[in-house]
Design a protein around this motif. Structure first.
Motif, PDB file in Angstrom:
ATOM      1  N   ALA A   1       0.779  -1.149   0.003  1.00  0.00           N
ATOM      2  CA  ALA A   1       0.047  -0.030  -0.095  1.00  0.00           C
ATOM      3  C   ALA A   1       0.931   1.361  -0.002  1.00  0.00           C
ATOM      4  O   ALA A   1       0.315   2.394  -0.108  1.00  0.00           O
ATOM      5  CB  ALA A   1      -0.870  -0.013   1.163  1.00  0.00           C
ATOM      6  N   CYS A   2       2.075   1.038   0.189  1.00  0.00           N
ATOM      7  CA  CYS A   2       2.877   2.241   0.604  1.00  0.00           C
ATOM      8  C   CYS A   2       3.274   2.891  -0.823  1.00  0.00           C
ATOM      9  O   CYS A   2       3.881   2.377  -1.711  1.00  0.00           O
ATOM     10  CB  CYS A   2       4.239   2.073   1.307  1.00  0.00           C
ATOM     11  SG  CYS A   2       5.232   3.565   1.807  1.00  0.00           S
ATOM     12  N   PHE A   3       2.945   4.276  -0.956  1.00  0.00           N
ATOM     13  CA  PHE A   3       3.327   5.021  -2.076  1.00  0.00           C
ATOM     14  C   PHE A   3       4.682   5.578  -2.202  1.00  0.00           C
ATOM     15  O   PHE A   3       5.196   6.122  -3.176  1.00  0.00           O
ATOM     16  CB  PHE A   3       2.150   5.704  -2.552  1.00  0.00           C
ATOM     17  CG  PHE A   3       2.077   7.292  -1.640  1.00  0.00           C
ATOM     18  CD1 PHE A   3       2.498   7.264  -0.618  1.00  0.00           C
ATOM     19  CD2 PHE A   3       1.365   8.165  -2.248  1.00  0.00           C
ATOM     20  CE1 PHE A   3       2.467   8.292  -0.008  1.00  0.00           C
ATOM     21  CE2 PHE A   3       1.286   9.378  -1.551  1.00  0.00           C
ATOM     22  CZ  PHE A   3       1.663   9.484  -0.364  1.00  0.00           C
TER      23      PHE A   3
ATOM     24  N   GLY B   1       3.227  10.110   5.868  1.00  0.00           N
ATOM     25  CA  GLY B   1       2.340   9.971   6.944  1.00  0.00           C
ATOM     26  C   GLY B   1       0.893   9.981   6.636  1.00  0.00           C
ATOM     27  O   GLY B   1       0.063  10.529   7.146  1.00  0.00           O
ATOM     28  N   CYS B   2       0.806   9.289   5.257  1.00  0.00           N
ATOM     29  CA  CYS B   2      -0.575   9.368   4.601  1.00  0.00           C
ATOM     30  C   CYS B   2      -1.240   8.151   5.464  1.00  0.00           C
ATOM     31  O   CYS B   2      -2.764   8.108   5.414  1.00  0.00           O
ATOM     32  CB  CYS B   2      -0.738   8.882   3.401  1.00  0.00           C
ATOM     33  SG  CYS B   2      -0.108   7.198   2.838  1.00  0.00           S
ATOM     34  N   ARG B   3      -0.867   7.164   6.165  1.00  0.00           N
ATOM     35  CA  ARG B   3      -1.530   6.309   7.230  1.00  0.00           C
ATOM     36  C   ARG B   3      -2.399   5.271   6.236  1.00  0.00           C
ATOM     37  O   ARG B   3      -3.306   4.728   6.822  1.00  0.00           O
ATOM     38  CB  ARG B   3      -2.344   6.722   8.113  1.00  0.00           C
ATOM     39  CG  ARG B   3      -1.645   8.083   9.060  1.00  0.00           C
ATOM     40  CD  ARG B   3      -2.334   8.381  10.220  1.00  0.00           C
ATOM     41  NE  ARG B   3      -3.773   9.376   9.658  1.00  0.00           N
ATOM     42  CZ  ARG B   3      -3.761  10.265   8.810  1.00  0.00           C
ATOM     43  NH1 ARG B   3      -2.570  10.975   8.823  1.00  0.00           N
ATOM     44  NH2 ARG B   3      -4.706  10.807   8.525  1.00  0.00           N
ATOM     45  N   TYR B   4      -1.974   5.076   4.947  1.00  0.00           N
ATOM     46  CA  TYR B   4      -2.712   4.035   3.979  1.00  0.00           C
ATOM     47  C   TYR B   4      -2.451   2.741   4.713  1.00  0.00           C
ATOM     48  O   TYR B   4      -2.954   1.762   4.496  1.00  0.00           O
ATOM     49  CB  TYR B   4      -2.434   4.336   2.487  1.00  0.00           C
ATOM     50  CG  TYR B   4      -3.307   3.568   1.626  1.00  0.00           C
ATOM     51  CD1 TYR B   4      -4.699   3.024   1.939  1.00  0.00           C
ATOM     52  CD2 TYR B   4      -2.656   3.160   0.459  1.00  0.00           C
ATOM     53  CE1 TYR B   4      -4.986   2.288   0.941  1.00  0.00           C
ATOM     54  CE2 TYR B   4      -3.156   2.272  -0.487  1.00  0.00           C
ATOM     55  CZ  TYR B   4      -4.520   1.793  -0.358  1.00  0.00           C
ATOM     56  OH  TYR B   4      -5.199   1.103  -1.117  1.00  0.00           O
TER      57      TYR B   4
ATOM     58  N   MET C   1      -1.956   1.740   7.557  1.00  0.00           N
ATOM     59  CA  MET C   1      -2.962   1.223   8.467  1.00  0.00           C
ATOM     60  C   MET C   1      -4.130   0.708   8.112  1.00  0.00           C
ATOM     61  O   MET C   1      -4.922  -0.082   8.770  1.00  0.00           O
ATOM     62  CB  MET C   1      -3.010   2.718   9.489  1.00  0.00           C
ATOM     63  CG  MET C   1      -1.713   2.920  10.120  1.00  0.00           C
ATOM     64  SD  MET C   1      -1.763   4.514  10.947  1.00  0.00           S
ATOM     65  CE  MET C   1      -2.636   4.245  12.484  1.00  0.00           C
ATOM     66  N   ILE C   2      -4.739   1.667   6.862  1.00  0.00           N
ATOM     67  CA  ILE C   2      -5.948   1.242   6.380  1.00  0.00           C
ATOM     68  C   ILE C   2      -5.707  -0.266   6.172  1.00  0.00           C
ATOM     69  O   ILE C   2      -6.315  -1.068   5.829  1.00  0.00           O
ATOM     70  CB  ILE C   2      -6.263   2.096   5.178  1.00  0.00           C
ATOM     71  CG1 ILE C   2      -6.567   3.518   5.804  1.00  0.00           C
ATOM     72  CG2 ILE C   2      -7.457   1.533   4.491  1.00  0.00           C
ATOM     73  CD1 ILE C   2      -7.948   3.720   6.231  1.00  0.00           C
ATOM     74  N   ALA C   3      -4.557  -0.533   5.221  1.00  0.00           N
ATOM     75  CA  ALA C   3      -4.500  -1.817   4.530  1.00  0.00           C
ATOM     76  C   ALA C   3      -4.096  -3.121   5.414  1.00  0.00           C
ATOM     77  O   ALA C   3      -4.549  -3.961   5.290  1.00  0.00           O
ATOM     78  CB  ALA C   3      -3.214  -1.646   3.694  1.00  0.00           C
ATOM     79  N   CYS C   4      -3.570  -2.723   6.736  1.00  0.00           N
ATOM     80  CA  CYS C   4      -3.072  -3.971   7.354  1.00  0.00           C
ATOM     81  C   CYS C   4      -4.181  -4.657   7.980  1.00  0.00           C
ATOM     82  O   CYS C   4      -5.032  -4.107   8.796  1.00  0.00           O
ATOM     83  CB  CYS C   4      -2.024  -3.524   8.500  1.00  0.00           C
ATOM     84  SG  CYS C   4      -1.580  -4.863   9.777  1.00  0.00           S
TER      85      CYS C   4
END
Lengths: 391, 351
Positions: free
Chosen positions: B122-124, B145-148, B150-153
């Protein structure tokens, strides 16, 4: 900006608009200070379980969807050759440009280190990420929109030569805009594909990208109708005869198109439930809410648009446009907030802090101020007399 | 305007190319990644864990995390369910009153170090790295620090420094990667007094787990959690009670996270390739239609004009003819009249 406006209008500085806008901007500045001194924790209800809140759900997802009027209108006029919508292009492009600019500005509040926002493009590319696609497309599209919008500013500034060069790029920019919009509108939905265990099955679908793209079309169309209603109220004196004459075409044409796309979208949503065989969820409370969304905010406006077009009822079209816009907000909130983390106990769910809402209201106000500033000065609702028929 | 045509075209190219190159998860490819073969992991045997929180203490010390509000030997902390957060890479939770268990069951939570991590996919900015050793590491120097992540995990592991105004980081277990490189054990494994944590190669750990389940079938559930979940994780779990009773999702499926989005990403070249052709085509067709319509209009006008002028001409000539005829007749009548008059005059004179 506001003082200039007052001078331009030859009125007192303390108009009701300026007062309200001023108070909101003041609040926004205070919240900005809080955000960048105390971190996200100081003004948001975000948590480790709920890393995305309304700044993503509304500012990003809804903002981008509602700015879709830019690519739909310019595609209708320049690619599909529907010249009778020409006068709607500039307001739509301006809305899209400011909308996207605001989306990017909003992200500066949301991400931890905003000055690193160019990193995914210029420093280290995470090409496996859907967010990378979103970031790259939004960056490129914002540039495209800036160029597409620029003729209005250049005419205002009297830079004839540059303006004529930019106008020559119209078709290429429009096509590029449609490509980029297809990609990032859909990939905003694709963002959630990676979390099938977190999004409620009624909203999780491998069709999410298609849903987001198709719904952006009627979102854009409805937004153009809704906005023209507001513009006619506030900028009527700025509109030339062509704009006023063509407005009827735009309203009916766009309503008809939105009706068809809504119908198609409804069928696709039903198809989505059938594909994953999620019918049994419809009986649950989430199912009821899902039905409210697709019956109340998709099927109903589809029907109302059809009736309104048939009966030539402009009022009904305008109200339906507003309802459709609301429906988009409902859908984006559902996917990213209400259906997200649906299995967590309510104590661990997210509800926005008032200061998060405050920042969003502040950003919308900045949008309105900027729109007003430009629409009052630049040829948005009328053709510049020196450039008539040169497009 | 600072955008030249060349630069603009360059961007167009970059947009297309950037999205098509360097993507390891290939939806259409015939490659299958089943984890680095020599990678290590940890087997957590939950039938052995006594909830002493020594692993938490060791983790805190080794990773130089801030001291907790309540000391690590205070077991009343276990009364509440906790998750990893910005100051804790690992927590132990207690589960009471589970059917089929004599007493409470303890579960240690930390990053599972997926074989194909959702966070890394997920990390861009590629801040996460799945090392060959098995650890999933994080590089704060590029993190936006977009926190994607955390959405993905799917395991709700990465945490964020929400109260850090300018340089917030994602916080999560590193499997003590720096220690691994020094040939040392992860802190939690080293300190565990009950051997509830077994360190080793992932493949060996699976064999060990199977062996335990086979030897004591009445003690274990017939499942190694993490062997296949989300494509497999480097932390593995065996338990005496169903995993779902310990707050572990059993409906995650076996599809690794990158595969979930690779299909959508694969549409990028399709759109980038198809749209320009299609849209230019539509433009050309609509333009040609306009052109033909204009042409037809011109022709119709021309035809109408010719028709009209022909009509007018024939009408004119007819009128002329008629006029001539009328004139002739009038003449004839006049002549006749004159002749008659003359004759009458003659007769008068003669008579």
């Amino acid at each position: 900006m506001m003082s200039e406006e007052a001078i331009a209008g030859n009125k007192s500085l303390f108009t009701p608009f300026n007062l309200v806008a001023g108070i909101i901007v003041l609040m926004g500045v205070l919240l900005t200070i809080l955000r960048f001194t105390g971190g996200l924790g100081a003004i948001t209800n975000l948590s480790d379980n709920n890393p995305w809140g309304i700044w993503i759900s509304f500012d990003l997802l809804c903002g981008v969807a509602l700015a879709a009027g830019g690519y739909t209108t310019s595609a209708a006029c320049y690619i599909f050759g529907l010249k009778k919508y020409h006068s709607a292009v500039r307001p739509a492009i301006l809305t899209a440009f400011l909308g996207y600019a605001l989306v990017v500005l909003a992200l500066h509040y949301d991400v931890g280190r905003p000055w690193r926002l160019p990193y995914p493009i210029f420093v280290q590319q995470g090409t496996t990420s859907v967010l990378f696609e979103v970031g790259l497309c939004v960056f490129l599209y914002l540039t495209v929109l800036l160029i597409e919008y620029s003729p209005a500013a250049l005419e205002w500034l009297g830079l004839k030569k540059v303006r004529n060069i930019v106008v020559k790029l119209t078709l290429v920019l429009t096509i590029f805009g449609v490509i980029l919009s297809t990609m990032h509108q859909s990939s905003l939905g694709a963002l959630f594909l990676i979390a099938p265990s977190k999004v409620h099955p009624l909203w999780y679908s491998t069709y999410l990208p298609v849903f987001f793209f198709v719904s952006s079309i009627f979102a854009g169309l409805s937004m153009v109708i809704f906005e023209s209603t507001l513009s006619h109220h506030y900028f009527h004196d700025k509109m030339d005869d062509t704009h006023l004459k063509e407005n009827r075409h735009v309203t009916f044409g766009f309503a008809k198109a939105a009706c068809w796309v809504l119908g198609g979208y409804f069928v696709m949503k039903v198809f989505g439930i059938s594909m994953d065989n999620n019918w049994h969820y419809l009986g649950t409370s989430y199912g009821l809410w899902f039905l409210v969304e697709i019956l109340g905010f998709v099927a109903l406006p589809c029907f109302l648009y059809a009736v309104a077009v048939r009966e030539k009822n402009v009022r009904l079209i305008k109200w339906t446009a507003l309802w459709t816009v609301l429906g988009i907000v409902v859908n984006r909130f559902n996917v990213s907030m209400i259906a997200f983390n649906w299995q967590l106990p309510s104590s661990e769910r997210y509800f926005p802090h008032w200061m998060e809402i405050g920042v969003t209201v502040f950003l919308i106000t900045v949008f309105i101020i900027a729109f007003r500033f430009i629409a009052k000065r630049m040829p948005i609702f009328y053709e510049h007399p020196e450039y008539r028929d040169t497009h | 305007m600072s955008i030249t045509r060349r630069r603009f075209l360059g961007w167009m190219g970059a947009a297309g190319m950037g999205l098509t190159v360097g993507r390891p998860a290939n939806a259409a490819g015939n490659k299958n990644f089943s984890g680095y073969p020599e990678s290590i992991g940890v087997l957590h045997d939950m039938t052995r864990c006594i909830g002493c929180r020594k692993c938490e203490a060791a983790c805190n010390e080794i990773n130089k995390l801030p001291a907790p509000e309540q000391p690590f030997d205070d077991l009343s902390v276990l009364d509440n369910k906790r998750r990893t957060d910005a100051t804790t890479y690992t927590v132990v939770n207690r589960y009471d009153g589970i059917q089929g268990a004599d007493g409470p069951i303890y579960r240690k939570v930390q990053c599972n170090h997926c074989q194909e991590p959702a966070c890394a996919s997920a990390c861009f900015v590629r801040a996460f790295n799945k090392t060959e050793k098995g650890a999933v590491t994080y590089d704060a120097s590029v993190c936006v620090g977009c926190r994607y992540c955390m959405i993905a995990c799917p395991f709700y592991v990465p945490a964020y420094e929400y109260n850090e105004p300018l340089e917030p980081r994602i916080m999560k277990c590193t499997l003590c990667y720096p220690r691994l490189m020094d040939g040392k054990l992860p802190g939690c494994v080293e300190i565990c007094p009950k051997e509830a944590l077994t360190f080793g190669k992932r493949d060996d750990l699976i064999t060990i787990a199977r062996e335990r389940i086979r030897s004591f079938p009445e003690q274990y559930v017939q499942h190694i959690y993490g062997e296949h979940e989300m494509g497999g994780t480097n932390w593995l779990y065996v338990s005496g009670v169903p995993f779902s009773a310990l707050g572990m999702r059993e409906d995650l499926g076996v599809t690794p996270a990158p595969k979930l989005t690779s299909g959508a990403l694969a549409s990028v070249p399709v759109i980038a390739g198809l749209w320009p052709v299609l849209l230019t085509g539509i433009y050309a067709v609509s333009k040609r239609k306009d052109k033909i319509a204009a042409q037809e209009r011109r022709q119709a006008v021309k035809a109408a004009l010719t028709q009209a002028s022909a009509d007018a001409e024939s009408k004119l000539s007819k009128a002329l003819e008629q006029a001539e005829l009328k004139h002739k007749r009038l003449l004839e009548v006049e002549v006749k009249k004159a002749v008659e008059e003359a004759t009458a005059n003659n007769e008068e004179e003669n008579s």
